[in-house]
Scaffold this motif. Sequence first.
Motif, short mmCIF file in Angstrom:
data_model
loop_
_atom_site.label_atom_id
_atom_site.label_comp_id
_atom_site.label_asym_id
_atom_site.label_seq_id
_atom_site.Cartn_x
_atom_site.Cartn_y
_atom_site.Cartn_z
N GLU A 1 -4.38 0.39 -7.99
CA GLU A 1 -5.70 1.02 -7.96
C GLU A 1 -5.92 1.67 -6.60
O GLU A 1 -5.21 1.37 -5.63
N LEU A 2 -6.89 2.56 -6.53
CA LEU A 2 -7.20 3.21 -5.26
C LEU A 2 -7.79 2.19 -4.30
O LEU A 2 -8.71 1.44 -4.65
N TYR B 1 0.85 -1.18 0.00
CA TYR B 1 0.00 0.00 0.00
C TYR B 1 0.88 1.24 0.00
O TYR B 1 1.99 1.22 0.54
N LEU C 1 -10.93 8.85 -2.43
CA LEU C 1 -10.04 9.95 -2.79
C LEU C 1 -10.58 11.18 -2.06
O LEU C 1 -11.56 11.78 -2.47
N SER D 1 -8.67 3.30 -1.12
CA SER D 1 -9.49 4.11 -0.22
C SER D 1 -10.23 5.16 -1.03
O SER D 1 -9.94 5.35 -2.22
N LEU E 1 0.09 3.97 -11.43
CA LEU E 1 -1.27 4.52 -11.39
C LEU E 1 -1.33 5.90 -12.04
O LEU E 1 -2.25 6.19 -12.82
N LEU F 1 -7.62 11.27 -12.20
CA LEU F 1 -7.27 11.92 -10.93
C LEU F 1 -7.42 13.44 -11.05
O LEU F 1 -7.93 14.10 -10.14
N THR G 1 -5.04 9.88 -0.56
CA THR G 1 -5.66 8.58 -0.80
C THR G 1 -4.63 7.50 -0.55
O THR G 1 -3.43 7.78 -0.39
N VAL H 1 -3.18 3.86 -2.19
CA VAL H 1 -3.11 3.08 -3.42
C VAL H 1 -2.72 1.64 -3.06
O VAL H 1 -1.76 1.42 -2.32
#
Length: 279
Positions: free
Chosen positions: A268-269, A200, A273, A271, A232, A240, A251, A253
């Motif tokens: 990918e996200l 992360y 944003l 959490s 990303l 974004l 955020t 990732v």
Amino acid sequence: MPSSDLERIAAIADPYQLIRAATERLSAAQQEVTELARLRRRIIQELHAQGISYAQIAEQAGLSRGRIHQIKHTGPAPEGAFLGTGTLTLATPLKREAGNARPVVAMEDVTAAKRLEDLARGFDLAVSLEHVPLGGDIDLNRPNLIVICGPKLSPVMAELYESDPVFEWIKDGAWTLKDRRTGQSYRSGEDSDPPRPVDYAYLGRLARPDGDGSVLVFTGIHPQGTLGVVDLLTSEIATLWGQVGDHRFSTVVAVEYDPATGEPVKAELASPLYRHEDT
């Protein structure tokens, strides 16, 4: 260039100083032209997204419809401004490895910086590279600054991360990221049992200590996460930019990576944003 600048440079008696001054002013003028072109294209896209036709935009702007179409599809893409404008300064940390008297830069940080530099240059942005020195003392009060560094290597960066209204870094055996709003914690797969090839990373734009601007910062819990953020950004920077523009945000990732190479397989996200003005 303004006539005052032209007159000032033309009046320089020393020919070598004149060449230097003219070159510096030309470089600055070229950056201004690039950013004006980016801004013009962005405004046209925003007006059209609001439902205003290209014909209406052309009429109000005093340009032909064909010229408006040309501007919309040529020149530097607006989403490049997610990284900054003009010349970016990209900083990566120096580290002291055991048994090595000389400070070094982690290979993953070098790779991430090079890929981000390539991405920025694709948006006609100039990039200047520097290092966060040993001890972590870095001047954050500068425009267009991007820092790839976590709280472990820099007390200055640790203090900056503490200003985030949503996420916090927690050292509990291993580093984790915690979402204060949801209570969700993000722990690297490398620090889990059994280990998993998942990391992360933090990505955010935070207020400078002097309050006069922002700093774009990111780092993985481990180096694989750092590479994932760049992956990303390379694929999703337009999205974004559309969601946060140049506002402050943060955020987390999620990065799946090849355990043999450490290269990102999926980023990918993980959490929401969060735009900080909304928190």
